[in-house]
Design an enzyme around this catalytic site. Sequence first.
Site, PDB file in Angstrom:
ATOM      1  N   LYS A  87      36.494 178.887 102.761  1.00 37.72           N
ATOM      2  CA  LYS A  87      35.692 177.670 102.510  1.00 37.72           C
ATOM      3  C   LYS A  87      34.259 177.954 102.941  1.00 37.72           C
ATOM      4  CE  LYS A  87      36.262 173.374 101.126  1.00 37.72           C
ATOM      5  NZ  LYS A  87      37.323 172.821 100.250  1.00 37.72           N
ATOM      6  N   LYS A 120      47.482 175.469 101.441  1.00 37.95           N
ATOM      7  CA  LYS A 120      47.391 174.827 100.130  1.00 37.95           C
ATOM      8  C   LYS A 120      47.507 175.880  99.024  1.00 37.95           C
ATOM      9  CE  LYS A 120      43.798 172.168  99.637  1.00 37.95           C
ATOM     10  NZ  LYS A 120      42.501 171.525  99.279  1.00 37.95           N
ATOM     11  N   LYS A 173      39.741 182.029  98.487  1.00 41.25           N
ATOM     12  CA  LYS A 173      39.471 181.031  97.432  1.00 41.25           C
ATOM     13  C   LYS A 173      39.300 179.689  98.106  1.00 41.25           C
ATOM     14  CE  LYS A 173      39.056 179.673  93.211  1.00 41.25           C
ATOM     15  NZ  LYS A 173      37.766 179.078  93.651  1.00 41.25           N
ATOM     16  N   ASN A 229      34.357 163.261  92.322  1.00 40.98           N
ATOM     17  CA  ASN A 229      35.185 163.991  91.353  1.00 40.98           C
ATOM     18  C   ASN A 229      36.671 163.680  91.498  1.00 40.98           C
ATOM     19  OD1 ASN A 229      36.905 166.772  91.130  1.00 40.98           O
ATOM     20  ND2 ASN A 229      35.525 166.508  89.398  1.00 40.98           N
ATOM     21  N   SER A 275      41.621 176.198  89.429  1.00 40.79           N
ATOM     22  CA  SER A 275      40.610 177.246  89.644  1.00 40.79           C
ATOM     23  C   SER A 275      41.234 178.628  89.479  1.00 40.79           C
ATOM     24  CB  SER A 275      40.031 177.142  91.068  1.00 40.79           C
ATOM     25  OG  SER A 275      39.024 176.166  91.138  1.00 40.79           O
ATOM     26  N   GLY A 303      33.652 174.189  93.761  1.00 43.63           N
ATOM     27  CA  GLY A 303      33.043 172.934  94.210  1.00 43.63           C
ATOM     28  C   GLY A 303      33.805 172.273  95.346  1.00 43.63           C
ATOM     29  N   ASP A 304      33.166 171.322  95.965  1.00 42.10           N
ATOM     30  CA  ASP A 304      33.770 170.421  96.960  1.00 42.10           C
ATOM     31  C   ASP A 304      32.772 169.270  97.067  1.00 42.10           C
ATOM     32  OD1 ASP A 304      36.110 170.345  99.068  1.00 42.10           O
ATOM     33  OD2 ASP A 304      34.363 169.680 100.174  1.00 42.10           O
ATOM     34  N   GLN A 337      43.105 175.419 103.572  1.00 43.96           N
ATOM     35  CA  GLN A 337      43.134 176.080 102.259  1.00 43.96           C
ATOM     36  C   GLN A 337      44.168 177.211 102.216  1.00 43.96           C
ATOM     37  OE1 GLN A 337      40.270 174.759 100.269  1.00 43.96           O
ATOM     38  NE2 GLN A 337      41.555 175.351  98.562  1.00 43.96           N
ATOM     39  N   THR A 372      41.909 167.994  90.105  1.00 45.27           N
ATOM     40  CA  THR A 372      42.352 167.542  91.433  1.00 45.27           C
ATOM     41  C   THR A 372      42.921 166.125  91.335  1.00 45.27           C
ATOM     42  OG1 THR A 372      40.569 168.877  92.345  1.00 45.27           O
ATOM     43  CG2 THR A 372      41.714 167.409  93.863  1.00 45.27           C
TER      44      THR A 372
HETATM   45  P1  NDP Z   1      32.322 164.292  95.659  1.00 46.76           P
HETATM   46  O1  NDP Z   1      31.087 164.759  96.314  1.00 46.76           O
HETATM   47  O2  NDP Z   1      32.430 164.349  94.182  1.00 46.76           O
HETATM   48  O3  NDP Z   1      32.678 162.807  96.105  1.00 46.76           O
HETATM   49  C1  NDP Z   1      32.876 162.485  97.449  1.00 46.76           C
HETATM   50  C2  NDP Z   1      33.080 160.989  97.566  1.00 46.76           C
HETATM   51  O4  NDP Z   1      33.447 160.670  98.901  1.00 46.76           O
HETATM   52  C3  NDP Z   1      31.829 160.199  97.273  1.00 46.76           C
HETATM   53  O5  NDP Z   1      32.187 158.950  96.753  1.00 46.76           O
HETATM   54  C4  NDP Z   1      31.189 160.073  98.642  1.00 46.76           C
HETATM   55  O6  NDP Z   1      30.323 158.975  98.766  1.00 46.76           O
HETATM   56  C5  NDP Z   1      32.397 159.901  99.518  1.00 46.76           C
HETATM   57  N1  NDP Z   1      32.104 160.458 100.848  1.00 46.76           N
HETATM   58  C6  NDP Z   1      31.793 161.730 101.147  1.00 46.76           C
HETATM   59  N2  NDP Z   1      31.540 161.888 102.448  1.00 46.76           N
HETATM   60  C7  NDP Z   1      31.713 160.685 102.986  1.00 46.76           C
HETATM   61  C8  NDP Z   1      31.617 160.207 104.298  1.00 46.76           C
HETATM   62  N3  NDP Z   1      31.288 161.013 105.333  1.00 46.76           N
HETATM   63  N4  NDP Z   1      31.890 158.906 104.494  1.00 46.76           N
HETATM   64  C9  NDP Z   1      32.240 158.106 103.454  1.00 46.76           C
HETATM   65  N5  NDP Z   1      32.343 158.502 102.188  1.00 46.76           N
HETATM   66  C10 NDP Z   1      32.088 159.782 101.959  1.00 46.76           C
HETATM   67  O7  NDP Z   1      33.504 165.161  96.324  1.00 46.76           O
HETATM   68  P2  NDP Z   1      34.986 165.394  95.798  1.00 46.76           P
HETATM   69  O8  NDP Z   1      35.482 164.200  95.073  1.00 46.76           O
HETATM   70  O9  NDP Z   1      35.019 166.714  95.144  1.00 46.76           O
HETATM   71  O10 NDP Z   1      35.768 165.559  97.180  1.00 46.76           O
HETATM   72  C11 NDP Z   1      36.408 164.467  97.836  1.00 46.76           C
HETATM   73  C12 NDP Z   1      37.458 165.007  98.803  1.00 46.76           C
HETATM   74  O11 NDP Z   1      38.429 165.760  98.073  1.00 46.76           O
HETATM   75  C13 NDP Z   1      36.939 165.949  99.883  1.00 46.76           C
HETATM   76  O12 NDP Z   1      37.736 165.799 101.037  1.00 46.76           O
HETATM   77  C14 NDP Z   1      37.209 167.335  99.287  1.00 46.76           C
HETATM   78  O13 NDP Z   1      37.302 168.320 100.285  1.00 46.76           O
HETATM   79  C15 NDP Z   1      38.548 167.074  98.619  1.00 46.76           C
HETATM   80  N6  NDP Z   1      38.942 167.987  97.551  1.00 46.76           N
HETATM   81  C16 NDP Z   1      38.136 168.237  96.487  1.00 46.76           C
HETATM   82  C17 NDP Z   1      38.557 169.065  95.478  1.00 46.76           C
HETATM   83  C18 NDP Z   1      37.751 169.321  94.266  1.00 46.76           C
HETATM   84  O14 NDP Z   1      38.223 170.025  93.382  1.00 46.76           O
HETATM   85  N7  NDP Z   1      36.545 168.759  94.124  1.00 46.76           N
HETATM   86  C19 NDP Z   1      39.853 169.737  95.546  1.00 46.76           C
HETATM   87  C20 NDP Z   1      40.671 169.347  96.668  1.00 46.76           C
HETATM   88  C21 NDP Z   1      40.196 168.514  97.625  1.00 46.76           C
HETATM   89  P3  NDP Z   1      28.723 159.222  98.658  1.00 46.76           P
HETATM   90  O15 NDP Z   1      28.468 159.611  97.238  1.00 46.76           O
HETATM   91  O16 NDP Z   1      28.101 157.931  99.056  1.00 46.76           O
HETATM   92  O17 NDP Z   1      28.434 160.331  99.626  1.00 46.76           O
HETATM   93  O1  2IT Z   2      39.580 171.683  98.764  1.00 41.96           O
HETATM   94  C1  2IT Z   2      39.776 172.287  97.701  1.00 41.96           C
HETATM   95  O2  2IT Z   2      40.880 172.727  97.384  1.00 41.96           O
HETATM   96  C2  2IT Z   2      38.635 172.463  96.787  1.00 41.96           C
HETATM   97  N1  2IT Z   2      37.543 171.987  97.081  1.00 41.96           N
HETATM   98  C3  2IT Z   2      38.797 173.257  95.518  1.00 41.96           C
HETATM   99  C4  2IT Z   2      38.719 174.721  95.798  1.00 41.96           C
HETATM  100  C5  2IT Z   2      38.694 175.611  94.586  1.00 41.96           C
HETATM  101  O3  2IT Z   2      38.549 176.822  94.809  1.00 41.96           O
HETATM  102  O4  2IT Z   2      38.832 175.145  93.453  1.00 41.96           O
END
Ligand code: NDP
Ligand code: 2IT
Length: 444
Positions: free
Chosen positions: A126, A114, A90, A240, A376, A165-166, A111, A209
């Site tokens: 992943k 976690k 997952k 997100n 999830s 998603g990620d 992961q 999240t």
């Molecule tokens: P999104 O794509 O929705 O948003 C990512 C954000 O981070 C954007 O504002 C983006 O800016 C910025 N960003 C991404 N890459 C870079 C970079 N290299 N340098 C600077 N800014 C950056 O992703 P999420 O919000 O889903 O994910 C954010 C973090 O949270 C990640 O580390 C992800 O692995 C983690 N995560 C996500 C989960 C989920 O359910 N979505 C769960 C657990 C962890 P821009 O739009 O300009 O690229």
């Molecule tokens: O980093 C993470 O935990 C995620 N991007 C969410 C993974 C999931 O299966 O919901």
Amino acid sequence: MSYVDEVYALVVEKNPAQPEFHQAVKEVLESLRVVIEAHEEEYRRDALLERLVTPERQLLFRVPWVDDKGQVQVNNGFRVQFNSAIGPYKGGLRLHPSVNLGIIKFLGFEQIFKNSLTGLPIGGGKGGSDFDPKGKSDREVMAFCQSFMTELCKYIGADTDVPAGDIGTGAREIGYMFGQYKRIRGLYEGVLTGKGLSYGGSLARTEATGYGLLYLTEEMLKCNGHDIKGKTICVSGAGNVAIYAIQKAQQLGAKVVTCSDSTGWIYDPEGIDVALLKDIKEVKRARLTEYAATRKSAEYHEGRGVWSVKCDVALPCATQNELLIDDAKALVANGCIAVAEGANMPTTLDATEYLQKNGILFCPGKASNAGGVATSALEMSQNSERLSWTFEEVDGKLKNIMVNIFHNLDSAAKKYGMEGNYVAGANIAGFLKVADAMLAQGVC
Ligand code: NDP
Ligand code: 2IT
């Protein structure tokens, strides 16, 4: 050499040019040292650590698709099925030009622990691609997603491997991928999470999240004699995780004064306007310059700089290695009391150490951002029973899970003589369940 050091050296030797993977393994193995040393003979004989750091399966594949000009484009596709000791693989799919095998392996490795911490039956995996959804038309994104799933669908399934998603993968991408999976495999099943509500998604998954991050942060502050109400918070990111972290922080009575994207950051002393941020990021898919152009109280700055703003609590929610040693020094100098990671591994190892040594409450992402994957898993449960739960029911379960995670890692840290070290607590608590399951299942 100790078993832990031997295995770390092996990881560096066998996985060259994968610095993020090395970093993630180093952090985990360092925290496990006391546990491993207590069982060294048994673990060595069973090659437990060698197995833990080696993915069960790594899929690398070509993703050809046609752009709007009729040109064929080719991207690299990845899925790392890291560990299935406690449940089906997952973990999310990252779509970002920086994606490579080392990054997917670091994310898959994190992961494992976690998912174990959530208390739910999910293994670690992943995937993703170096495809950049930014600036692409909906048709181009669909063409990519369909091609990506045409290959991936051979290796995943509701009881095998369930992606989500990620970074760069949201509801739009999950929808296109789900449609293609169903078409090729002929199965209407919970093979992906983060689905739309009209086709099997769970209420509260979008928020999970960010909300979960705040539920855990609130509990961590409370157990250390602080109230989240009235606190000033700096958030990085504007995706997100960041958006729903900001929303929940405000609901809990805190003031969030920053957010950022990859080109710049916002300082808004009156507090971030979430409705405006959502419209810019979720609807228009535009840059943060638009936020400052619309809102009078906000300043826009090019580049990075969120951590230079004075705050009580810092929540990095963008990407890996975005909070560096100088940022940690600035946070400490400005009187910050807590850092909780919304992103995966956003704080470098030296910055983490500096924060901990200076008495900052520090919660690692594998615990504090676990609300996304936990929800999830709740989506998977709803899909299996072919029912949908209310928002309140899912959100209530999410809150319980996050509060339990905090207490589990707090207890594990105390039990192993590292009170207040939540990094060690998270790694130990996450590891013990997986290790037990691996040992029980024999050599596999
Ligand atoms: P999104 O794509 O929705 O948003 C990512 C954000 O981070 C954007 O504002 C983006 O800016 C910025 N960003 C991404 N890459 C870079 C970079 N290299 N340098 C600077 N800014 C950056 O992703 P999420 O919000 O889903 O994910 C954010 C973090 O949270 C990640 O580390 C992800 O692995 C983690 N995560 C996500 C989960 C989920 O359910 N979505 C769960 C657990 C962890 P821009 O739009 O300009 O690229
Ligand atoms: O980093 C993470 O935990 C995620 N991007 C969410 C993974 C999931 O299966 O919901």
